[in-house]
Write a protein that holds these residues in place. Structure first.
Motif, PDB file in Angstrom:
ATOM      1  N   ASP A  51       4.281  -1.410 -36.438  1.00 11.90           N
ATOM      2  CA  ASP A  51       2.867  -1.644 -36.188  1.00 11.90           C
ATOM      3  C   ASP A  51       2.501  -3.099 -36.428  1.00 11.90           C
ATOM      4  OD1 ASP A  51       2.369   0.917 -35.513  1.00 11.90           O
ATOM      5  OD2 ASP A  51       1.849   1.557 -37.547  1.00 11.90           O
ATOM      6  N   GLU A  52       3.076  -3.670 -37.472  1.00 10.84           N
ATOM      7  CA  GLU A  52       2.761  -5.050 -37.809  1.00 10.84           C
ATOM      8  C   GLU A  52       3.787  -5.968 -37.181  1.00 10.84           C
ATOM      9  OE1 GLU A  52       2.102  -5.952 -41.836  1.00 10.84           O
ATOM     10  OE2 GLU A  52       0.066  -5.141 -41.725  1.00 10.84           O
ATOM     11  N   THR A  69      -9.472  -9.173 -41.072  1.00  6.69           N
ATOM     12  CA  THR A  69      -8.645  -8.830 -39.907  1.00  6.69           C
ATOM     13  C   THR A  69      -7.335  -8.154 -40.285  1.00  6.69           C
ATOM     14  OG1 THR A  69      -7.538 -10.955 -39.948  1.00  6.69           O
ATOM     15  CG2 THR A  69      -9.539 -10.818 -38.649  1.00  6.69           C
ATOM     16  N   THR A  87      -1.603  -6.555 -37.255  1.00  7.71           N
ATOM     17  CA  THR A  87      -1.631  -5.641 -36.111  1.00  7.71           C
ATOM     18  C   THR A  87      -2.150  -6.367 -34.876  1.00  7.71           C
ATOM     19  OG1 THR A  87      -3.842  -4.994 -36.734  1.00  7.71           O
ATOM     20  CG2 THR A  87      -2.062  -3.641 -37.576  1.00  7.71           C
ATOM     21  N   ASP A  88      -2.030  -5.704 -33.716  1.00 10.01           N
ATOM     22  CA  ASP A  88      -2.508  -6.290 -32.469  1.00 10.01           C
ATOM     23  C   ASP A  88      -4.009  -6.547 -32.510  1.00 10.01           C
ATOM     24  OD1 ASP A  88      -0.072  -6.425 -31.215  1.00 10.01           O
ATOM     25  OD2 ASP A  88      -0.178  -4.349 -30.505  1.00 10.01           O
ATOM     26  N   GLU A  89      -4.760  -5.561 -33.049  1.00 12.80           N
ATOM     27  CA  GLU A  89      -6.226  -5.711 -33.090  1.00 12.80           C
ATOM     28  C   GLU A  89      -6.622  -6.889 -33.964  1.00 12.80           C
ATOM     29  OE1 GLU A  89      -5.445  -2.036 -34.473  1.00 12.80           O
ATOM     30  OE2 GLU A  89      -4.591  -2.132 -32.471  1.00 12.80           O
ATOM     31  N   GLY A  90      -5.964  -6.981 -35.119  1.00 13.99           N
ATOM     32  CA  GLY A  90      -6.236  -8.086 -36.033  1.00 13.99           C
ATOM     33  C   GLY A  90      -5.964  -9.419 -35.364  1.00 13.99           C
ATOM     34  N   GLU A 120      -6.127 -10.112 -32.142  1.00 14.07           N
ATOM     35  CA  GLU A 120      -7.144 -10.431 -31.136  1.00 14.07           C
ATOM     36  C   GLU A 120      -8.376 -11.053 -31.791  1.00 14.07           C
ATOM     37  OE1 GLU A 120      -7.921  -6.942 -28.794  1.00 14.07           O
ATOM     38  OE2 GLU A 120      -5.817  -6.929 -28.141  1.00 14.07           O
ATOM     39  N   ASP A 121      -8.850 -10.408 -32.909  1.00 11.41           N
ATOM     40  CA  ASP A 121     -10.028 -10.938 -33.598  1.00 11.41           C
ATOM     41  C   ASP A 121      -9.788 -12.359 -34.086  1.00 11.41           C
ATOM     42  OD1 ASP A 121     -11.373  -8.673 -33.167  1.00 11.41           O
ATOM     43  OD2 ASP A 121     -11.125  -7.821 -35.177  1.00 11.41           O
ATOM     44  N   ASP A 161      -7.597 -14.529 -33.157  1.00 14.53           N
ATOM     45  CA  ASP A 161      -7.374 -15.469 -32.065  1.00 14.53           C
ATOM     46  C   ASP A 161      -8.705 -15.944 -31.498  1.00 14.53           C
ATOM     47  OD1 ASP A 161      -5.554 -16.887 -30.479  1.00 14.53           O
ATOM     48  OD2 ASP A 161      -6.003 -15.535 -28.798  1.00 14.53           O
ATOM     49  N   LYS A 162      -9.632 -14.973 -31.280  1.00  9.23           N
ATOM     50  CA  LYS A 162     -10.952 -15.338 -30.752  1.00  9.23           C
ATOM     51  C   LYS A 162     -11.668 -16.273 -31.718  1.00  9.23           C
ATOM     52  CE  LYS A 162     -12.069 -11.280 -28.014  1.00  9.23           C
ATOM     53  NZ  LYS A 162     -12.639  -9.952 -28.194  1.00  9.23           N
TER      54      LYS A 162
END
Lengths: 183, 219
Positions: free
Chosen positions: B138-139, B166, B200-203, B205-206, B208-209
Motif C-alpha cells: 500500500d505504501e 497526508t 499512500t497514493d492518496e497522500g 496526490e494531496d 503533490d498538489k
C-alpha cells in the motif's frame, strides 16, 4: 487474594504506629493550650472540622497526583505546570469549604448557646487563615508522598492518606494556636 | 581449572544475542509514566518496520537481530504499560480512557510481532523476489518537487504537519547536490527541493498538489 490479613498488618502497622505517635504529640499540644480553648469554646468544636477538611484535601490531592504521575500528565518535577494547577485548585477548594463551614459552625454554635466572645468576621478570618496555612503544608507533604509512592511503587491509598492526615492533624492544631495567639 | 570454566561461561554469555538476554529479564515495577512508555512503543513500532524491510532487502542478519531485540523489548514494554495503567486507574473515566491507550499499545505490539515475522523470510532458502512483494504494498516511495509558488517554501516540516495531514513521511530531501537524510521536524523546505517520501497514493496526490502551489493549505 492480594489483601490477606498478614499483608495488611505487615504494611499497615509500622506506618500507623508512627502516625499514632505523631498524633499523641498533637494531643499534647492541644492539652497544653487547654485554657485558651476553654475561654472561647467555639474553637473546640471547629478543631475536628479544620483537621478533617485539611487531611481530606491533602489526601485527594495526593491520590490525584499519584495517578497523574503514573499516567504521565504530571512529570516527576517540582516545577511541573499541571501540578501547580492542581495545587491552586486544592487551595481554592479549601478556602471555599472553610468559609462555608466557618459560617455554619458559628450559627450552629449560637443556636446551642455556647458562649461566644468572638464575632462572626473574626471567627471566619481565623478559620480561613488556619485553613490556608494548613493546606499549604499538607499539599507539600502530599506532593512528596505522591512522588515517593510513584518511585517505590507503593499503594498510594495505604501510604499517602495516613501520612497526610496525620501531619494535617498536627499542623492544624499548631496553626490554630498560632493564629489565636496572633489575633 | 575453575578460571577456565568461568572464562568459558563468560564467553558463552557474550555470544548470546542481545534479544535473548532481554527476553529472560525479569518484569517488575519501574516508575515510568504511561505516556513515556506509549511514546517509546510508537517509536519502536515505526522503527521496527523500517528495520525489518531493510533486513530483508539487504539480506542482513545483523539488522534482523536488531529487529528481534526490538520485538522482545516491545513485549516487555507492553507488560510495563499494563502495570502502570493498573496503578494509575482510579475512577471509571480513568479506566475507560486507559483501556483505549492499552488497545493502542496492544496494536503497536502486534505491529512489532509482524515485523518479527517479516524477518523470518531470511531463514527461507527460496524466498520470493522482493520487487514483486514491494509493488503490491500500500505504501510506496515517491519523488516530489517543491515549487517556488508553494506555501511550503521556507517552512519547517513540523509546522506544515505533512505527516499528520497526508500520511506521507519524508525520508530524504535533495537540495541541488546536498542530501538531507531522515529530516527531523525542524528541517526547513526550500524552493526546488526534491523530496523522497513514503506513503499512500492518496497522500501523494494531496502533497503533490500542495507542493505545486495548487492547494493553499493541507487539510
Amino acid at each position: 487474594m492480594i489483601y490477606s490479613w498478614k499483608k495488611i498488618v505487615r504494611y499497615g502497622l509500622p506506618l500507623l504506629t508512627l502516625c499514632i505517635l505523631i498524633e499523641l504529640f498533637a494531643g499534647q499540644i492541644l492539652q497544653s493550650g487547654q485554657n485558651t480553648l476553654l475561654k472561647i469554646p467555639i474553637y473546640l468544636i471547629s478543631i475536628p472540622v479544620i483537621n478533617g477538611v485539611g487531611g481530606n484535601i491533602g489526601s485527594i490531592l495526593g491520590a490525584r497526583l499519584a495517578s497523574g504521575l503514573h499516567v504521565g500528565y504530571i512529570n516527576l518535577d517540582i516545577k511541573d505546570k499541571k501540578m501547580h494547577e492542581n495545587l491552586i485548585t486544592s487551595l481554592l477548594m479549601g478556602i471555599i469549604t472553610y468559609t462555608v463551614l466557618a459560617i455554619l459552625i458559628y450559627y450552629i454554635a449560637s443556636f446551642s448557646r455556647i458562649t461566644m466572645g468572638i464575632s462572626l468576621i473574626e471567627f471566619v478570618f481565623v478559620l480561613l487563615a488556619v485553613g490556608a496555612l494548613l493546606i499549604c503544608v499538607v499539599s507539600v507533604v502530599s506532593i512528596f508522598t505522591a512522588f515517593l509512592s510513584f518511585k517505590k511503587g507503593m499503594d498510594p491509598d495505604d501510604f499517602i492518606a495516613p501520612v497526610v492526615t496525620t501531619i494535617g492533624d498536627t499542623m492544624g492544631i499548631i496553626f490554630l494556636f498560632l493564629i489565636i495567639g496572633v489575633a | 581449572m575453575i578460571e577456565k570454566k568461568r572464562r568459558n561461561i563468560i564467553k558463552r554469555l557474550q555470544r548470546t544475542p542481545k534479544w535473548k538476554k532481554e527476553e529472560f529479564s525479569e518484569i517488575e515495577y519501574e516508575p515510568t509514566p504511561v505516556k513515556d512508555l506509549l511514546t517509546e512503543m510508537k517509536d519502536i513500532s515505526e522503527l521496527i518496520i523500517d528495520l525489518a524491510y531493510s533486513a530483508v532487502l539487504f539480506d542482513n542478519e545483523e539488522i534482523a537481530e536488531e529487529v528481534k531485540y526490538l520485538e522482545v523489548r516491545m513485549d516487555k514494554l507492553n507488560y510495563d504499560i499494563r502495570i502502570m495503567a493498573m496503578m494509575a486507574a482510579r475512577t471509571k473515566e480513568d479506566a475507560e480512557q486507559l483501556a483505549g491507550i492499552l488497545q493502542v499499545a496492544q496494536s503497536a505490539e502486534k505491529i512489532s510481532n509482524t515485523a518479527g515475522d517479516i524477518v523470518l523470510i531470511l531463514k527461507d532458502k527460496n524466498r520470493p523476489t522482493l520487487s514483486r512483494i514491494l509493488s503490491k504494498a500500500d505504501e510506496k516511495i515517491f519523488r516530489i518537487k517543491v515549487f517556488s509558488n508553494s506555501k511550503a517554501c521556507k517552512q519547517k516540516i513540523g509546522n506544515l504537519k505533512i505527516e499528520t495531514e497526508t500520511g506521507m513521511r519524508i525520508i530524504a530531501i535533495r537540495r541541488e547536490n546536498i542530501w538531507i537524510f531522515n529530516p527531523q521536524s525542524d528541517a526547513i523546505l526550500m524552493a526546488n527541493d526534491w523530496l523522497i517520501a513514503r506513503g499512500t497514493d492518496e497522500g501523494f496526490e494531496d502533497l503533490d498538489k500542495f507542493l505545486k502551489g495548487k492547494l493553499r493549505v493541507l487539510e
